[in-house]
Design a protein around this motif. Structure first.
Motif, PDB file in Angstrom:
ATOM      1  N   SER A 198      -0.908  -6.190   2.988  1.00  0.00           N
ATOM      2  CA  SER A 198      -0.445  -5.857   1.594  1.00  0.00           C
ATOM      3  C   SER A 198      -0.968  -4.616   0.934  1.00  0.00           C
ATOM      4  O   SER A 198      -1.750  -3.709   1.570  1.00  0.00           O
ATOM      5  N   CYS A 199      -1.049  -4.617  -0.296  1.00  0.00           N
ATOM      6  CA  CYS A 199      -1.470  -3.390  -1.238  1.00  0.00           C
ATOM      7  C   CYS A 199      -2.826  -3.579  -1.542  1.00  0.00           C
ATOM      8  O   CYS A 199      -3.481  -4.456  -1.308  1.00  0.00           O
ATOM      9  N   SER A 200      -3.535  -2.339  -1.480  1.00  0.00           N
ATOM     10  CA  SER A 200      -4.970  -2.268  -1.914  1.00  0.00           C
ATOM     11  C   SER A 200      -5.375  -2.786  -3.187  1.00  0.00           C
ATOM     12  O   SER A 200      -6.389  -3.078  -3.239  1.00  0.00           O
ATOM     13  N   ASP A 201      -4.317  -3.016  -4.167  1.00  0.00           N
ATOM     14  CA  ASP A 201      -4.615  -3.255  -5.493  1.00  0.00           C
ATOM     15  C   ASP A 201      -5.642  -4.652  -5.218  1.00  0.00           C
ATOM     16  O   ASP A 201      -5.619  -5.472  -4.800  1.00  0.00           O
ATOM     17  N   SER A 202      -6.527  -4.330  -6.547  1.00  0.00           N
ATOM     18  CA  SER A 202      -7.537  -5.459  -6.612  1.00  0.00           C
ATOM     19  C   SER A 202      -7.000  -6.701  -7.041  1.00  0.00           C
ATOM     20  O   SER A 202      -7.512  -7.758  -6.971  1.00  0.00           O
ATOM     21  N   VAL A 253      -2.378   1.534   0.065  1.00  0.00           N
ATOM     22  CA  VAL A 253      -2.047   1.892  -1.319  1.00  0.00           C
ATOM     23  C   VAL A 253      -0.219   1.711  -0.912  1.00  0.00           C
ATOM     24  O   VAL A 253       0.154   2.385  -0.124  1.00  0.00           O
ATOM     25  N   GLY A 254       0.048   0.892  -1.696  1.00  0.00           N
ATOM     26  CA  GLY A 254       1.609   0.612  -1.715  1.00  0.00           C
ATOM     27  C   GLY A 254       2.124  -0.298  -0.569  1.00  0.00           C
ATOM     28  O   GLY A 254       3.382  -0.579  -0.172  1.00  0.00           O
ATOM     29  N   ASN A 255       1.266  -0.954   0.232  1.00  0.00           N
ATOM     30  CA  ASN A 255       1.763  -1.676   1.526  1.00  0.00           C
ATOM     31  C   ASN A 255       2.641  -1.101   2.461  1.00  0.00           C
ATOM     32  O   ASN A 255       3.830  -1.645   2.558  1.00  0.00           O
ATOM     33  N   GLY A 266       4.263  -7.168  -1.188  1.00  0.00           N
ATOM     34  CA  GLY A 266       4.334  -6.300  -2.408  1.00  0.00           C
ATOM     35  C   GLY A 266       4.073  -6.966  -3.584  1.00  0.00           C
ATOM     36  O   GLY A 266       3.581  -8.175  -3.453  1.00  0.00           O
ATOM     37  N   HIS A 267       3.978  -6.339  -4.577  1.00  0.00           N
ATOM     38  CA  HIS A 267       3.321  -7.053  -5.862  1.00  0.00           C
ATOM     39  C   HIS A 267       4.035  -6.066  -6.993  1.00  0.00           C
ATOM     40  O   HIS A 267       4.346  -5.165  -6.983  1.00  0.00           O
ATOM     41  N   SER A 268       3.831  -7.011  -8.182  1.00  0.00           N
ATOM     42  CA  SER A 268       4.460  -6.522  -9.343  1.00  0.00           C
ATOM     43  C   SER A 268       3.550  -5.398 -10.040  1.00  0.00           C
ATOM     44  O   SER A 268       2.467  -5.410  -9.491  1.00  0.00           O
ATOM     45  N   SER A 269       3.935  -4.495 -10.794  1.00  0.00           N
ATOM     46  CA  SER A 269       3.057  -3.578 -11.544  1.00  0.00           C
ATOM     47  C   SER A 269       2.245  -2.722 -10.565  1.00  0.00           C
ATOM     48  O   SER A 269       1.093  -2.310 -10.798  1.00  0.00           O
ATOM     49  N   CYS A 270       2.922  -2.227  -9.509  1.00  0.00           N
ATOM     50  CA  CYS A 270       2.021  -1.619  -8.367  1.00  0.00           C
ATOM     51  C   CYS A 270       1.999   0.044  -8.944  1.00  0.00           C
ATOM     52  O   CYS A 270       3.228   0.475  -9.067  1.00  0.00           O
ATOM     53  N   GLY A 271       0.860   0.511  -8.867  1.00  0.00           N
ATOM     54  CA  GLY A 271       0.820   1.980  -9.202  1.00  0.00           C
ATOM     55  C   GLY A 271       1.227   2.719  -8.115  1.00  0.00           C
ATOM     56  O   GLY A 271       1.856   3.732  -8.579  1.00  0.00           O
ATOM     57  N   ALA A 272       1.504   2.296  -6.706  1.00  0.00           N
ATOM     58  CA  ALA A 272       1.920   3.323  -5.970  1.00  0.00           C
ATOM     59  C   ALA A 272       3.611   3.370  -6.245  1.00  0.00           C
ATOM     60  O   ALA A 272       4.090   4.386  -6.141  1.00  0.00           O
TER      61      ALA A 272
HETATM   62 ZN    ZN Z   1       0.223  -1.867  -5.456  1.00  0.00          ZN
END
Ligand code: ZN
Length: 223
Positions: free
Chosen positions: A38-42, A63-65, A102-108
């Motif tokens: 998965s993404c590193s997003d907190s 970052v970005g899975n 993955g996820h919504s609003s992903c910065g990557a």
């Molecule tokens: Zn992300």
């Protein structure tokens, strides 16, 4: 950082007692049956989302899975970290399922959508290049995956599917799939709705894992 220290003390005082036996057992080794990428997003917290305990998930977060594809000889095209995690988990742990989430609003995804250039962050810029095939698919607009979503979220769903394809470039993944001892899953977390979606190959799109879909998935796993 204060939140972490206070949280650690709180864990030791209140939560640890109920986990003593679990950690004592895990001290002898781990035997997770799922590799979760998965993404590193907190905001993406795998263990919370699927109510897992220590020892349940072997987790790769970046970052970005993204999963750098392997070259024909099995060598990764870039960073070895993800390749090492794939080889270790599939080769030495009883992994039966791999989830790319993955996820919504992903910065990557937003950065890739904006062209992938990140001033002052050359390593990040190079890393995000692994999302190039995903943005190509978004631009080609030949897939119905993520229809109706904002571009970054649609890209994120396409990217999950692309990274599953990258996984298949690894010999150990291909061998395990051919032997029928491994399953790949594409998931996507809608942060605002706190809802995890799963990709349905038969429908060609992601669907929420609600009670009905969860039951369907459980049934498919036991067959
Ligand atoms: Zn992300």
């Amino acid at each position: 950082m204060k939140k972490l220290i206070r949280g650690l003390l709180d864990f030791q005082r209140h939560t640890l007692p109920s986990y003593r036996a679990t950690f004592a057992r895990l001290a002898k080794g781990q035997c997770p049956d799922c590799l979760f990428i998965s993404c590193s997003d907190s905001r993406v917290v795998p263990n919370l989302l699927v109510s897992t305990d220590p020892g349940d998930l072997f987790t790769v977060r970046n970052v970005g899975n993204l999963v750098p594809p392997a070259r024909p000889g099995g060598q990764p095209s870039a960073d070895r970290g993800e390749a090492a995690a794939i080889e270790f988990s599939l080769g030495f742990l009883p992994i039966e399922d791999v989830v790319v989430c993955g996820h919504s609003s992903c910065g990557a995804m937003k950065a890739i959508l904006a062209g992938g250039a990140v001033d002052g962050a050359p390593n990040l810029e190079q890393w995000l290049a692994h999302g190039a095939p995903s943005i190509k698919k978004l631009r080609e607009n030949t897939s119905r995956v993520g229809e109706g979503l904002p571009d970054a979220d649609r890209l994120s769903q396409l990217n999950v599917l692309e990274q599953l394809e990258h996984l298949k470039t690894y010999p150990i993944v291909r061998d395990r799939l051919a032997a029928g001892t491994l399953r790949l899953h594409g998931w996507w977390f809608d942060i605002g709705a706190a809802q995890v979606h799963a990709y349905r190959d038969d429908l060609g799109r992601f669907v929420p894992i609600d009670e009905a879909e969860g039951d369907r998935l459980l049934t498919s796993l036991t067959n």
